[in-house]
Design a protein around this motif. Structure first.
Motif, PDB file in Angstrom:
ATOM      1  N   LEU A 229      -6.381   5.012  -0.590  1.00 57.79           N
ATOM      2  CA  LEU A 229      -4.968   4.661  -0.648  1.00 57.79           C
ATOM      3  C   LEU A 229      -4.744   3.800  -1.882  1.00 57.79           C
ATOM      4  CD1 LEU A 229      -4.662   3.621   3.082  1.00 57.79           C
ATOM      5  CD2 LEU A 229      -3.775   5.720   2.085  1.00 57.79           C
ATOM      6  N   GLU A 230      -3.637   4.014  -2.551  1.00 60.61           N
ATOM      7  CA  GLU A 230      -3.337   3.252  -3.762  1.00 60.61           C
ATOM      8  C   GLU A 230      -2.432   2.073  -3.430  1.00 60.61           C
ATOM      9  OE1 GLU A 230      -1.383   3.926  -8.188  1.00 60.61           O
ATOM     10  OE2 GLU A 230      -1.857   5.660  -6.947  1.00 60.61           O
ATOM     11  N   MET A 231      -2.646   0.979  -4.126  1.00 64.13           N
ATOM     12  CA  MET A 231      -1.771  -0.186  -3.997  1.00 64.13           C
ATOM     13  C   MET A 231      -0.831  -0.237  -5.184  1.00 64.13           C
ATOM     14  SD  MET A 231      -4.075  -3.353  -2.617  1.00 64.13           S
ATOM     15  CE  MET A 231      -2.618  -4.405  -2.607  1.00 64.13           C
TER      16      MET A 231
ATOM     17  N   ALA B 156       0.051  -2.637 -10.996  1.00 64.82           N
ATOM     18  CA  ALA B 156      -0.813  -1.641 -10.365  1.00 64.82           C
ATOM     19  C   ALA B 156       0.062  -0.605  -9.687  1.00 64.82           C
ATOM     20  CB  ALA B 156      -1.722  -2.298  -9.334  1.00 64.82           C
ATOM     21  N   GLY B 157      -0.294   0.663  -9.868  1.00 65.09           N
ATOM     22  CA  GLY B 157       0.373   1.749  -9.159  1.00 65.09           C
ATOM     23  C   GLY B 157       1.855   1.870  -9.420  1.00 65.09           C
ATOM     24  N   THR B 158       2.480   2.707  -8.605  1.00 68.79           N
ATOM     25  CA  THR B 158       3.924   2.924  -8.652  1.00 68.79           C
ATOM     26  C   THR B 158       4.446   2.791  -7.236  1.00 68.79           C
ATOM     27  OG1 THR B 158       3.659   4.477 -10.474  1.00 68.79           O
ATOM     28  CG2 THR B 158       5.740   4.555  -9.279  1.00 68.79           C
ATOM     29  N   PRO B 159       5.409   1.912  -7.007  1.00 64.95           N
ATOM     30  CA  PRO B 159       5.950   1.771  -5.653  1.00 64.95           C
ATOM     31  C   PRO B 159       6.457   3.103  -5.116  1.00 64.95           C
ATOM     32  CG  PRO B 159       6.790   0.053  -7.089  1.00 64.95           C
ATOM     33  CD  PRO B 159       6.061   1.032  -7.958  1.00 64.95           C
ATOM     34  N   GLY B 160       6.326   3.323  -3.812  1.00 65.07           N
ATOM     35  CA  GLY B 160       6.763   4.559  -3.184  1.00 65.07           C
ATOM     36  C   GLY B 160       8.251   4.795  -3.357  1.00 65.07           C
ATOM     37  N   LEU B 161       8.614   6.053  -3.565  1.00 60.54           N
ATOM     38  CA  LEU B 161       9.997   6.493  -3.710  1.00 60.54           C
ATOM     39  C   LEU B 161      10.738   5.800  -4.847  1.00 60.54           C
ATOM     40  CD1 LEU B 161      11.007   6.713   0.049  1.00 60.54           C
ATOM     41  CD2 LEU B 161      10.200   8.553  -1.424  1.00 60.54           C
ATOM     42  N   LEU B 162       9.996   5.332  -5.868  1.00 65.15           N
ATOM     43  CA  LEU B 162      10.626   4.704  -7.020  1.00 65.15           C
ATOM     44  C   LEU B 162      11.245   5.787  -7.890  1.00 65.15           C
ATOM     45  CD1 LEU B 162      11.064   2.073  -8.667  1.00 65.15           C
ATOM     46  CD2 LEU B 162       8.978   2.652  -9.884  1.00 65.15           C
ATOM     47  N   LEU B 163      12.509   5.631  -8.186  1.00 68.96           N
ATOM     48  CA  LEU B 163      13.195   6.597  -9.040  1.00 68.96           C
ATOM     49  C   LEU B 163      13.035   6.172 -10.491  1.00 68.96           C
ATOM     50  CD1 LEU B 163      16.480   7.027  -6.983  1.00 68.96           C
ATOM     51  CD2 LEU B 163      14.463   8.496  -6.981  1.00 68.96           C
ATOM     52  N   THR B 164      12.391   7.014 -11.274  1.00 68.56           N
ATOM     53  CA  THR B 164      12.210   6.719 -12.691  1.00 68.56           C
ATOM     54  C   THR B 164      12.592   7.948 -13.498  1.00 68.56           C
ATOM     55  OG1 THR B 164       9.912   7.458 -12.657  1.00 68.56           O
ATOM     56  CG2 THR B 164      10.307   5.106 -12.282  1.00 68.56           C
ATOM     57  N   THR B 165      12.826   7.727 -14.760  1.00 69.35           N
ATOM     58  CA  THR B 165      13.091   8.843 -15.662  1.00 69.35           C
ATOM     59  C   THR B 165      12.096   8.771 -16.802  1.00 69.35           C
ATOM     60  OG1 THR B 165      14.621   7.617 -17.075  1.00 69.35           O
ATOM     61  CG2 THR B 165      15.563   8.705 -15.139  1.00 69.35           C
ATOM     62  N   SER B 166      11.853   9.891 -17.422  1.00 68.94           N
ATOM     63  CA  SER B 166      10.915   9.908 -18.545  1.00 68.94           C
ATOM     64  C   SER B 166      11.498   9.178 -19.747  1.00 68.94           C
ATOM     65  CB  SER B 166      10.557  11.346 -18.910  1.00 68.94           C
ATOM     66  OG  SER B 166      11.736  12.053 -19.245  1.00 68.94           O
TER      67      SER B 166
ATOM     68  N   VAL C 178       0.887  -1.158   0.000  1.00 67.49           N
ATOM     69  CA  VAL C 178       0.000   0.000   0.000  1.00 67.49           C
ATOM     70  C   VAL C 178       0.926   1.209   0.000  1.00 67.49           C
ATOM     71  CG1 VAL C 178      -1.751   1.289   1.270  1.00 67.49           C
ATOM     72  CG2 VAL C 178      -1.833  -1.214   1.231  1.00 67.49           C
ATOM     73  N   VAL C 179       0.754   2.092  -0.980  1.00 68.91           N
ATOM     74  CA  VAL C 179       1.658   3.218  -1.194  1.00 68.91           C
ATOM     75  C   VAL C 179       1.273   4.391  -0.295  1.00 68.91           C
ATOM     76  CG1 VAL C 179       2.533   4.835  -2.935  1.00 68.91           C
ATOM     77  CG2 VAL C 179       1.980   2.491  -3.580  1.00 68.91           C
ATOM     78  N   PHE C 180       2.281   5.074   0.236  1.00 67.83           N
ATOM     79  CA  PHE C 180       2.032   6.264   1.051  1.00 67.83           C
ATOM     80  C   PHE C 180       1.386   7.334   0.173  1.00 67.83           C
ATOM     81  CE2 PHE C 180       3.089  10.169   3.310  1.00 67.83           C
ATOM     82  CZ  PHE C 180       2.724   9.815   4.600  1.00 67.83           C
ATOM     83  N   PRO C 181       0.243   7.889   0.595  1.00 60.85           N
ATOM     84  CA  PRO C 181      -0.484   8.845  -0.252  1.00 60.85           C
ATOM     85  C   PRO C 181       0.124  10.246  -0.227  1.00 60.85           C
ATOM     86  CG  PRO C 181      -1.621   8.554   1.814  1.00 60.85           C
ATOM     87  CD  PRO C 181      -0.448   7.602   1.837  1.00 60.85           C
TER      88      PRO C 181
ATOM     89  N   VAL D 143      -5.542   0.265  -8.358  1.00 61.37           N
ATOM     90  CA  VAL D 143      -6.169  -0.454  -7.246  1.00 61.37           C
ATOM     91  C   VAL D 143      -6.224   0.503  -6.060  1.00 61.37           C
ATOM     92  CG1 VAL D 143      -6.025  -2.449  -5.721  1.00 61.37           C
ATOM     93  CG2 VAL D 143      -5.291  -2.654  -8.101  1.00 61.37           C
ATOM     94  N   THR D 144      -7.445   0.736  -5.550  1.00 64.07           N
ATOM     95  CA  THR D 144      -7.665   1.709  -4.487  1.00 64.07           C
ATOM     96  C   THR D 144      -8.276   1.041  -3.263  1.00 64.07           C
ATOM     97  OG1 THR D 144      -8.096   3.342  -6.211  1.00 64.07           O
ATOM     98  CG2 THR D 144      -8.703   3.948  -3.977  1.00 64.07           C
TER      99      THR D 144
END
Length: 194
Positions: A69-71, A114-124, A53-56, A137-138
């Protein structure tokens, strides 16, 4: 001649003795878990990974209200020829509701995210995988069940593989202190002791 045989026997003994040194041993890294925040499980050919469950963005207010809350998770279908479908996700204890928005079919050898894990570093610059389906998923109505830093038991039900229950970690965010008990739980004072 006898000394040549003796030298050969000693060399063979040394070779066998040193090559079998690790036989029957378990390596130090054999049982280490991956360094991700989410939980994982395998049910049939389906591999559930980094389930959390990701921090909102709204912070602790969303937890006090029980959501939304998003999963986030990744489900990979390792079957070479059998598709499956995520039918539902439910609270194992009945508190709260989980809503799935989007197609939940998981074709053979493909993934569902589903969703994006918290603090995931991604680039465009990172390309999206066109074979990977994405859903939202909510979680709602779980004010007394979900606490940052603890886990909540959720049951994933699949059309072919059946169901599995995971203790899903609830992201505590980057700045919140860890909670050692669920919200609303009052400990009794038994007096004395430490």
């Amino acid at each position: 001649m006898a000394s040549a045989i003796a030298v050969g026997a000693i060399a063979t003994g040394l070779a066998l003795g040193t090559t079998a040194c690790g036989a029957g041993q378990t390596s130090q890294t054999a049982n280490q878990a991956s360094a991700v925040n989410g939980n994982s499980a395998t049910v049939g050919p389906l591999a559930l990974r980094d389930v959390a469950v990701v921090f909102p963005e709204s912070g602790d207010v969303a937890f006090a209200n029980g959501g939304p809350l998003e999963m986030s998770f990744l489900i990979s279908n390792t079957s070479p020829d059998v598709a499956d479908k995520l039918e539902s996700i439910e609270f194992a204890n009945g508190d709260g509701k989980v809503t799935i928005d989007g197609p939940t079919e998981i074709p053979a050898t493909k993934s569902l995210r589903a969703g994006t894990p918290g603090l995931l570093l991604t680039t465009s610059a990172e390309p999206e995988d066109p074979s990977e389906k994405r859903i939202t998923v909510t979680v709602t109505g779980a004010a007394k069940t979900i606490t940052p830093g603890l886990t909540v038991p959720l049951t994933f039900d699949f059309q072919q593989a059946g169901e599995t229950t995971l203790n899903v970690p609830v992201d505590a965010g980057p700045l919140l202190p860890r909670q050692d008990k669920a919200r609303g739980v009052v400990e009794e004072d038994h007096g004395g002791g430490h």
